[in-house]
Design an enzyme around this catalytic site. Structure first.
Site, PDB file in Angstrom:
ATOM      1  N   ASP A   1       0.226 -89.601 128.820  1.00 27.94           N
ATOM      2  CA  ASP A   1       1.184 -90.008 127.782  1.00 27.94           C
ATOM      3  C   ASP A   1       0.627 -89.605 126.425  1.00 27.94           C
ATOM      4  OD1 ASP A   1       3.721 -92.198 127.989  1.00 27.94           O
ATOM      5  OD2 ASP A   1       2.911 -91.894 125.973  1.00 27.94           O
TER       6      ASP A   1
ATOM      7  N   LYS B   1      18.568 -81.508 128.300  1.00 27.59           N
ATOM      8  CA  LYS B   1      18.648 -82.024 129.676  1.00 27.59           C
ATOM      9  C   LYS B   1      19.449 -81.079 130.579  1.00 27.59           C
ATOM     10  CE  LYS B   1      16.178 -85.818 129.192  1.00 27.59           C
ATOM     11  NZ  LYS B   1      14.854 -85.937 129.855  1.00 27.59           N
TER      12      LYS B   1
ATOM     13  N   THR C   1      15.072 -99.268 128.884  1.00 30.84           N
ATOM     14  CA  THR C   1      13.678 -98.985 128.521  1.00 30.84           C
ATOM     15  C   THR C   1      13.645 -98.807 126.998  1.00 30.84           C
ATOM     16  OG1 THR C   1      13.816 -96.581 128.533  1.00 30.84           O
ATOM     17  CG2 THR C   1      13.388 -97.638 130.669  1.00 30.84           C
TER      18      THR C   1
ATOM     19  N   ASN D   1       8.348 -86.205 133.096  1.00 25.90           N
ATOM     20  CA  ASN D   1       9.188 -87.334 132.727  1.00 25.90           C
ATOM     21  C   ASN D   1       9.231 -87.607 131.223  1.00 25.90           C
ATOM     22  OD1 ASN D   1      10.324 -90.248 133.166  1.00 25.90           O
ATOM     23  ND2 ASN D   1       8.355 -90.545 132.103  1.00 25.90           N
TER      24      ASN D   1
ATOM     25  N   TYR E   1      19.688 -83.601 122.836  1.00 22.52           N
ATOM     26  CA  TYR E   1      19.299 -84.229 124.106  1.00 22.52           C
ATOM     27  C   TYR E   1      20.136 -83.650 125.249  1.00 22.52           C
ATOM     28  CZ  TYR E   1      18.061 -88.103 127.296  1.00 22.52           C
ATOM     29  OH  TYR E   1      17.601 -88.856 128.348  1.00 22.52           O
TER      30      TYR E   1
HETATM   31  N1  LIG Z   1      16.218 -94.877 129.929  1.00 21.80           N
HETATM   32  C1  LIG Z   1      17.308 -94.161 130.114  1.00 21.80           C
HETATM   33  O1  LIG Z   1      18.444 -94.646 129.924  1.00 21.80           O
HETATM   34  C2  LIG Z   1      17.217 -92.736 130.592  1.00 21.80           C
HETATM   35  C3  LIG Z   1      18.344 -92.140 131.149  1.00 21.80           C
HETATM   36  C4  LIG Z   1      18.277 -90.834 131.595  1.00 21.80           C
HETATM   37  C5  LIG Z   1      17.101 -90.126 131.482  1.00 21.80           C
HETATM   38  N2  LIG Z   1      16.019 -90.730 130.920  1.00 21.80           N
HETATM   39  C6  LIG Z   1      14.805 -89.938 130.799  1.00 21.80           C
HETATM   40  O2  LIG Z   1      13.746 -90.606 131.441  1.00 21.80           O
HETATM   41  C7  LIG Z   1      12.512 -90.204 130.843  1.00 21.80           C
HETATM   42  C8  LIG Z   1      11.677 -91.435 130.554  1.00 21.80           C
HETATM   43  O3  LIG Z   1      12.347 -92.208 129.581  1.00 21.80           O
HETATM   44  P1  LIG Z   1      12.223 -93.799 129.502  1.00 21.80           P
HETATM   45  O4  LIG Z   1      13.595 -94.326 129.577  1.00 21.80           O
HETATM   46  O5  LIG Z   1      11.194 -94.293 130.439  1.00 21.80           O
HETATM   47  O6  LIG Z   1      11.750 -93.944 127.982  1.00 21.80           O
HETATM   48  P2  LIG Z   1      10.438 -94.623 127.338  1.00 21.80           P
HETATM   49  O7  LIG Z   1      10.615 -94.435 125.878  1.00 21.80           O
HETATM   50  O8  LIG Z   1      10.241 -95.982 127.884  1.00 21.80           O
HETATM   51  O9  LIG Z   1       9.266 -93.702 127.877  1.00 21.80           O
HETATM   52  C9  LIG Z   1       9.059 -92.400 127.418  1.00 21.80           C
HETATM   53  C10 LIG Z   1       7.576 -92.141 127.451  1.00 21.80           C
HETATM   54  O10 LIG Z   1       7.385 -90.774 127.053  1.00 21.80           O
HETATM   55  C11 LIG Z   1       6.303 -90.749 126.140  1.00 21.80           C
HETATM   56  N3  LIG Z   1       6.437 -89.594 125.265  1.00 21.80           N
HETATM   57  C12 LIG Z   1       7.293 -89.404 124.232  1.00 21.80           C
HETATM   58  N4  LIG Z   1       7.048 -88.226 123.638  1.00 21.80           N
HETATM   59  C13 LIG Z   1       6.018 -87.665 124.309  1.00 21.80           C
HETATM   60  C14 LIG Z   1       5.311 -86.458 124.168  1.00 21.80           C
HETATM   61  N5  LIG Z   1       5.593 -85.594 123.180  1.00 21.80           N
HETATM   62  N6  LIG Z   1       4.314 -86.186 125.046  1.00 21.80           N
HETATM   63  C15 LIG Z   1       3.984 -87.062 126.025  1.00 21.80           C
HETATM   64  N7  LIG Z   1       4.614 -88.237 126.192  1.00 21.80           N
HETATM   65  C16 LIG Z   1       5.632 -88.525 125.347  1.00 21.80           C
HETATM   66  C17 LIG Z   1       6.403 -92.052 125.356  1.00 21.80           C
HETATM   67  O11 LIG Z   1       5.162 -92.370 124.728  1.00 21.80           O
HETATM   68  C18 LIG Z   1       6.794 -93.017 126.468  1.00 21.80           C
HETATM   69  O12 LIG Z   1       5.665 -93.567 127.094  1.00 21.80           O
HETATM   70  C19 LIG Z   1      12.894 -89.363 129.620  1.00 21.80           C
HETATM   71  O13 LIG Z   1      12.790 -87.994 129.914  1.00 21.80           O
HETATM   72  C20 LIG Z   1      14.330 -89.741 129.379  1.00 21.80           C
HETATM   73  O14 LIG Z   1      15.048 -88.732 128.701  1.00 21.80           O
HETATM   74  C21 LIG Z   1      16.042 -92.013 130.488  1.00 21.80           C
END
Ligand SMILES: NC(=O)c1ccc[n+]([C@@H]2O[C@H](COP(=O)([O-])OP(=O)(O)OC[C@H]3O[C@@H](n4cnc5c(N)ncnc54)[C@H](O)[C@@H]3O)[C@@H](O)[C@H]2O)c1
Length: 250
Positions: A38, A161, A192, A91, A157
């Site tokens: 991370d 994606k 989240t 992720n 975004y």
């Molecule tokens: N939560 C949702 O509704 C949702 C829906 C669809 C897709 N997603 C995708 O799921 C994935 C995880 O998201 P989440 O919901 O757990 O969000 P989150 O914000 O809880 O977690 C994201 C993590 O990525 C890390 N991060 C951010 N920028 C970074 C970088 N440059 N390098 C390394 N790490 C980095 C953050 O520190 C964090 O720990 C993402 O790709 C997001 O687009 C989330």
């Protein structure tokens, strides 16, 4: 649910929070050694400690996926600490500015593309050779329902994606016969920190877009990812697995 991953090694980016944390903990609880990577050192260490406290194997790694050298070092960390790499989950992601494209700041566009798209390319670029050297495995790229359908307020975004979907297909075609299966997962809204920009009424509106009547949980996405990494999905390559409570079924 149990998967037979024992003795193998996984790298999860963005594993310090939300969906990535759930994936890292589920994989470790199923016998994988996990690189918890991370950009936040505190969160990577917190999750690695939780895994160790639960009896699993994990190492924290600090990497910004927008920096190719960091991504290369994360792969090297897996090899140095655990002797190889078999699985990766790309992720890490951010939500970005909620402006329509005609008003979007170009710097905000670039930041989302750097992390949500280039970060996945940098991951594949370094993970695939390492997985091939380890005898094969699988990769899951975390896209979104917004890699399948559009959203007026989130152009960078949505573009990133959708591009992850195409990049996943291209990678899968190149490596399916070489022993690396590469697929994408497309979550609906999951509660989240990435959704912190939404107030309670916007969250309720989001619930209304999911026919199942609620948002998803990180664990529900983690189980779908574990399936895509496991032998249970041995005929999946270049697939988009949508886990969205019916959002895209309309
Ligand atoms: N939560 C949702 O509704 C949702 C829906 C669809 C897709 N997603 C995708 O799921 C994935 C995880 O998201 P989440 O919901 O757990 O969000 P989150 O914000 O809880 O977690 C994201 C993590 O990525 C890390 N991060 C951010 N920028 C970074 C970088 N440059 N390098 C390394 N790490 C980095 C953050 O520190 C964090 O720990 C993402 O790709 C997001 O687009 C989330």
């Amino acid at each position: 649910m149990k998967y037979s991953f024992s003795g193998r090694v996984a790298l999860v980016t963005g594993a310090g929070s939300g969906i990535g944390e759930a994936i890292a903990r589920l994989l470790a609880s199923n016998g994988l050694s996990v690189v918890v990577s991370d950009v936040s050192a505190d969160n990577a260490q917190r999750v690695a400690k939780l895994i160790s406290a639960d009896g699993g194997q994990a190492v924290a790694n600090v990497a910004d996926v927008a920096r190719i050298n960091d991504v290369e070092a994360a792969v090297a960390c897996a090899v140095d600490m655990f002797g190889g790499l078999h699985f990766a989950v790309n992720n890490a992601g951010i939500s970005g500015d909620q402006s329509p494209v005609g008003e979007l700041d170009p710097a905000a566009w670039s930041r989302v593309i750097d992390i949500n798209l280039n970060g996945v390319f940098y991951g594949l670029r370094h993970q695939i050779p390492a997985i091939l050297r380890s005898g094969g495995g699988a990769i899951v790229n975390v896209s979104s329902i917004l890699g399948v359908v559009g959203d007026a307020g989130n152009p960078a975004y949505v573009a990133a994606k959708h591009a992850v979907t195409g990049l996943t297909r291209s990678a899968a075609l190149a490596y399916a016969a070489k022993g690396v299966r590469i697929n994408s997962i497309h979550p609906g809204y999951v509660r989240t920190p990435i959704l912190d920009f939404l107030d309670e009424s916007a969250l309720q509106e989001a619930v209304g877009l999911h026919p199942i009547g609620r948002l998803g949980t990180p664990d529900e996405i983690a189980h779908a990812v574990a399936f895509l990494l496991s032998e249970g999905s041995s005929f999946f390559a270049g697939t988009q697995l949508i886990a969205d409570g019916g959002y895209t079924a309309r």
